[in-house]
Design a protein around this motif. Structure first.
Motif, PDB file in Angstrom:
ATOM      1  N   GLY A 215      17.949  55.179 -86.886  1.00 52.11           N
ATOM      2  CA  GLY A 215      16.591  55.465 -87.332  1.00 52.11           C
ATOM      3  C   GLY A 215      15.629  55.336 -86.173  1.00 52.11           C
ATOM      4  N   ILE A 216      14.362  55.597 -86.426  1.00 47.46           N
ATOM      5  CA  ILE A 216      13.317  55.467 -85.405  1.00 47.46           C
ATOM      6  C   ILE A 216      12.237  54.545 -85.962  1.00 47.46           C
ATOM      7  N   VAL A 217      11.940  53.462 -85.238  1.00 51.72           N
ATOM      8  CA  VAL A 217      11.014  52.444 -85.739  1.00 51.72           C
ATOM      9  C   VAL A 217      10.186  51.854 -84.603  1.00 51.72           C
ATOM     10  N   ASN A 218       9.102  51.185 -84.977  1.00 49.71           N
ATOM     11  CA  ASN A 218       8.326  50.399 -84.014  1.00 49.71           C
ATOM     12  C   ASN A 218       8.990  49.047 -83.807  1.00 49.71           C
ATOM     13  N   THR A 219       8.987  48.590 -82.579  1.00 48.34           N
ATOM     14  CA  THR A 219       9.704  47.372 -82.220  1.00 48.34           C
ATOM     15  C   THR A 219       9.222  46.138 -82.976  1.00 48.34           C
ATOM     16  N   TYR A 220       7.921  46.025 -83.245  1.00 47.59           N
ATOM     17  CA  TYR A 220       7.445  44.788 -83.859  1.00 47.59           C
ATOM     18  C   TYR A 220       7.933  44.638 -85.292  1.00 47.59           C
ATOM     19  N   TYR A 221       8.206  45.758 -85.980  1.00 44.92           N
ATOM     20  CA  TYR A 221       8.805  45.655 -87.313  1.00 44.92           C
ATOM     21  C   TYR A 221      10.195  45.025 -87.211  1.00 44.92           C
ATOM     22  N   PHE A 222      10.942  45.445 -86.213  1.00 43.98           N
ATOM     23  CA  PHE A 222      12.265  44.878 -85.979  1.00 43.98           C
ATOM     24  C   PHE A 222      12.146  43.378 -85.706  1.00 43.98           C
ATOM     25  N   GLY A 223      11.158  43.008 -84.865  1.00 47.46           N
ATOM     26  CA  GLY A 223      10.981  41.601 -84.524  1.00 47.46           C
ATOM     27  C   GLY A 223      10.659  40.741 -85.734  1.00 47.46           C
ATOM     28  N   ARG A 224       9.753  41.215 -86.566  1.00 41.42           N
ATOM     29  CA  ARG A 224       9.353  40.440 -87.745  1.00 41.42           C
ATOM     30  C   ARG A 224      10.496  40.333 -88.745  1.00 41.42           C
ATOM     31  N   ALA A 277      -5.533  35.692 -72.546  1.00 40.12           N
ATOM     32  CA  ALA A 277      -5.473  36.108 -73.950  1.00 40.12           C
ATOM     33  C   ALA A 277      -4.310  37.037 -74.258  1.00 40.12           C
ATOM     34  N   GLN A 278      -3.851  37.791 -73.268  1.00 40.40           N
ATOM     35  CA  GLN A 278      -2.851  38.819 -73.537  1.00 40.40           C
ATOM     36  C   GLN A 278      -1.537  38.253 -74.074  1.00 40.40           C
ATOM     37  N   GLY A 279      -1.094  37.147 -73.494  1.00 44.46           N
ATOM     38  CA  GLY A 279       0.140  36.538 -73.966  1.00 44.46           C
ATOM     39  C   GLY A 279       0.013  36.086 -75.405  1.00 44.46           C
ATOM     40  N   LEU A 280      -1.134  35.518 -75.745  1.00 43.62           N
ATOM     41  CA  LEU A 280      -1.380  35.042 -77.109  1.00 43.62           C
ATOM     42  C   LEU A 280      -1.426  36.208 -78.090  1.00 43.62           C
ATOM     43  N   PHE A 281      -2.232  37.225 -77.771  1.00 41.11           N
ATOM     44  CA  PHE A 281      -2.408  38.358 -78.683  1.00 41.11           C
ATOM     45  C   PHE A 281      -1.094  39.098 -78.901  1.00 41.11           C
ATOM     46  N   GLN A 286       4.088  40.108 -81.896  1.00 40.56           N
ATOM     47  CA  GLN A 286       5.426  40.512 -81.476  1.00 40.56           C
ATOM     48  C   GLN A 286       5.410  41.902 -80.836  1.00 40.56           C
ATOM     49  N   GLU A 287       4.442  42.059 -79.933  1.00 41.69           N
ATOM     50  CA  GLU A 287       4.287  43.291 -79.181  1.00 41.69           C
ATOM     51  C   GLU A 287       4.330  42.979 -77.683  1.00 41.69           C
ATOM     52  N   PHE A 288       4.222  44.011 -76.871  1.00 39.03           N
ATOM     53  CA  PHE A 288       4.216  43.856 -75.423  1.00 39.03           C
ATOM     54  C   PHE A 288       2.769  43.812 -74.935  1.00 39.03           C
ATOM     55  N   PRO A 289       2.439  42.940 -73.989  1.00 42.30           N
ATOM     56  CA  PRO A 289       1.074  42.930 -73.456  1.00 42.30           C
ATOM     57  C   PRO A 289       0.733  44.272 -72.821  1.00 42.30           C
ATOM     58  N   SER A 297       6.494  37.683 -74.718  1.00 43.47           N
ATOM     59  CA  SER A 297       7.025  36.422 -75.222  1.00 43.47           C
ATOM     60  C   SER A 297       8.544  36.410 -75.059  1.00 43.47           C
ATOM     61  N   GLU A 298       9.131  35.242 -75.136  1.00 47.34           N
ATOM     62  CA  GLU A 298      10.584  35.118 -74.993  1.00 47.34           C
ATOM     63  C   GLU A 298      11.304  35.937 -76.065  1.00 47.34           C
ATOM     64  N   GLU A 299      10.768  35.923 -77.264  1.00 48.24           N
ATOM     65  CA  GLU A 299      11.386  36.656 -78.369  1.00 48.24           C
ATOM     66  C   GLU A 299      11.389  38.151 -78.102  1.00 48.24           C
ATOM     67  N   VAL A 300      10.254  38.679 -77.636  1.00 47.28           N
ATOM     68  CA  VAL A 300      10.159  40.107 -77.339  1.00 47.28           C
ATOM     69  C   VAL A 300      11.001  40.458 -76.111  1.00 47.28           C
ATOM     70  N   ALA A 301      10.975  39.591 -75.104  1.00 43.30           N
ATOM     71  CA  ALA A 301      11.750  39.832 -73.879  1.00 43.30           C
ATOM     72  C   ALA A 301      13.251  39.889 -74.171  1.00 43.30           C
ATOM     73  N   ALA A 302      13.680  39.208 -75.226  1.00 45.84           N
ATOM     74  CA  ALA A 302      15.103  39.166 -75.567  1.00 45.84           C
ATOM     75  C   ALA A 302      15.631  40.524 -75.994  1.00 45.84           C
ATOM     76  N   TRP A 303      14.740  41.452 -76.350  1.00 46.82           N
ATOM     77  CA  TRP A 303      15.186  42.794 -76.745  1.00 46.82           C
ATOM     78  C   TRP A 303      15.636  43.610 -75.538  1.00 46.82           C
ATOM     79  N   GLY A 304      15.309  43.144 -74.334  1.00 42.79           N
ATOM     80  CA  GLY A 304      15.715  43.845 -73.130  1.00 42.79           C
ATOM     81  C   GLY A 304      14.588  44.673 -72.524  1.00 42.79           C
ATOM     82  N   SER A 305      14.707  44.984 -71.264  1.00 43.89           N
ATOM     83  CA  SER A 305      13.678  45.758 -70.565  1.00 43.89           C
ATOM     84  C   SER A 305      13.987  47.247 -70.674  1.00 43.89           C
ATOM     85  N   PHE A 306      12.960  48.069 -70.461  1.00 40.94           N
ATOM     86  CA  PHE A 306      13.145  49.510 -70.553  1.00 40.94           C
ATOM     87  C   PHE A 306      12.086  50.220 -69.723  1.00 40.94           C
TER      88      PHE A 306
END
Length: 333
Positions: A215-224, A277-281, A286-289, A297-306
């Motif tokens: 499927g095709i999705v936004n990353t933050y939905y996957f994170g949540r 503020a960027q790291g907090l926001f 669960q998005e990228f700055p 964040s560590e959680e987002v970084a765990a998805w890998g770089s691209f």
């Protein structure tokens, strides 16, 4: 004696002005979920003493409200998701440019309106989600390849009525032209395993449950969803790494045309683009700055770089109407 009284009066006025400025209020009309922005605004208030009030609703009603309120609007800022929505707000005449070297230094040009009417605050990748039980990474490559016959009956998509898919389609048109993009969309529709879904969470859950393979999705939905269900089997894949890169969109903010507190509002936006503020926001969402100097964040970084697509995101707005018409033609409901 008169001179002393005059001096005291000036000092008093200066003091009052300082108090007034510190007690300034900024009003934000926001389409973000309350819990995703309140920690950010609370942090700003704690730092500056400036009260940030926000009203939450869907983006369309908020934009219509600002338009209807005109010069009487209490809104200083519009905070919403997707460059397509921000571009539309700009076309409605409800935003005005912010001239800020701070914002320009913090946020790359591709994530800002060329007019200065809005700026991105956080980024989300709209990428491929797949079942590792039924799909190997080697089978995946690009968005376009999901139109190939080998994916027939294996693809899940969200409705075309949501701006996220409209923006993805708009950038495909910008990249490939209308004829090729329409062929891609027809391939996607032909490959659907089931009717389109109302939201990205349902797409991910369908992949996880075996209703479809990709499927095709936004990353933050996957994170949540992964946070709610650590046993989620579905995984993310970064497409188009050998050419233009992953489709990236954003959440962003713009100064309203009749903002009652434009200076205070711009200071808030400048702070929201800062390293502090960027790291907090982005972390809360669960998005990228959007500020490239700030790590996710560590959680987002765990998805890998691209590698991300470098196309200016305002293209999503400029080609939005064309994208919607095309999606209708191919039967993407």
């Amino acid at each position: 004696m008169r001179a002393s009284k005059g001096l005291l009066a000036v000092m008093a006025l200066t003091s009052l002005a300082g108090i007034s400025q510190a007690a300034d209020e900024v009003v934000v009309y926001s389409s973000r979920i309350d819990e995703l922005i309140k920690p950010v605004f609370d942090a700003y208030t704690a730092k500056t003493g400036v009260t940030v009030k926000f009203i939450t609703d869907k983006e369309a009603p908020l934009m219509a409200r600002i338009k209807a309120e005109g010069a009487n609007t209490p809104a200083d800022l519009l905070l919403t998701v997707d460059a397509g929505n921000l571009w539309q707000a700009e076309q409605m005449g409800i935003l005005k440019p912010m001239k800020s070297e701070i914002i320009e230094q913090n946020i790359p040009a591709q994530y800002r309106a060329s007019s200065g009417a809005w700026t991105g605050l956080s980024l989300r990748a709209r990428t491929i989600v797949y079942s590792p039980e039924r799909v190997s990474e080697g089978e995946l490559s690009t968005y376009e390849a999901l139109a190939d016959q080998n994916w027939e009956g294996r693809l899940c998509l969200r409705t075309s009525k949501k701006v996220y898919n409209q923006s993805l389609t708009a950038t495909l048109i910008e990249t490939h032209g209308a004829e090729k993009t329409e062929q891609i969309l027809k391939g996607w529709v032909n490959n659907l395993a089931t009717d389109v879904f109302a939201d990205d969470n349902s797409v991910i859950q369908a992949v996880d449950a075996g209703q479809c393979d990709v499927g095709i999705v936004n990353t933050y939905y996957f994170g949540r969803l992964h946070k709610q269900n650590p046993g989620l089997k579905a995984k993310l894949f970064w497409p188009n790494q050998d050419d233009r890169g992953v489709h990236v969109n954003l959440s962003g903010i713009g100064l309203t045309q009749h903002a009652p507190h434009p200076e205070a509002a711009q200071k808030l936006v400048e702070w929201m683009t800062s390293d502090e503020a960027q790291g907090l926001f982005a972390g809360v969402n669960q998005e990228f700055p959007a500020n490239p100097k700030v790590a996710p964040s560590e959680e987002v970084a765990a998805w890998g770089s691209f590698k991300a697509d470098t196309i200016a995101v305002e293209v999503a707005g400029k080609r939005q109407a064309e994208a919607i018409r095309m999606m209708d033609r191919v039967g993407w409901n």
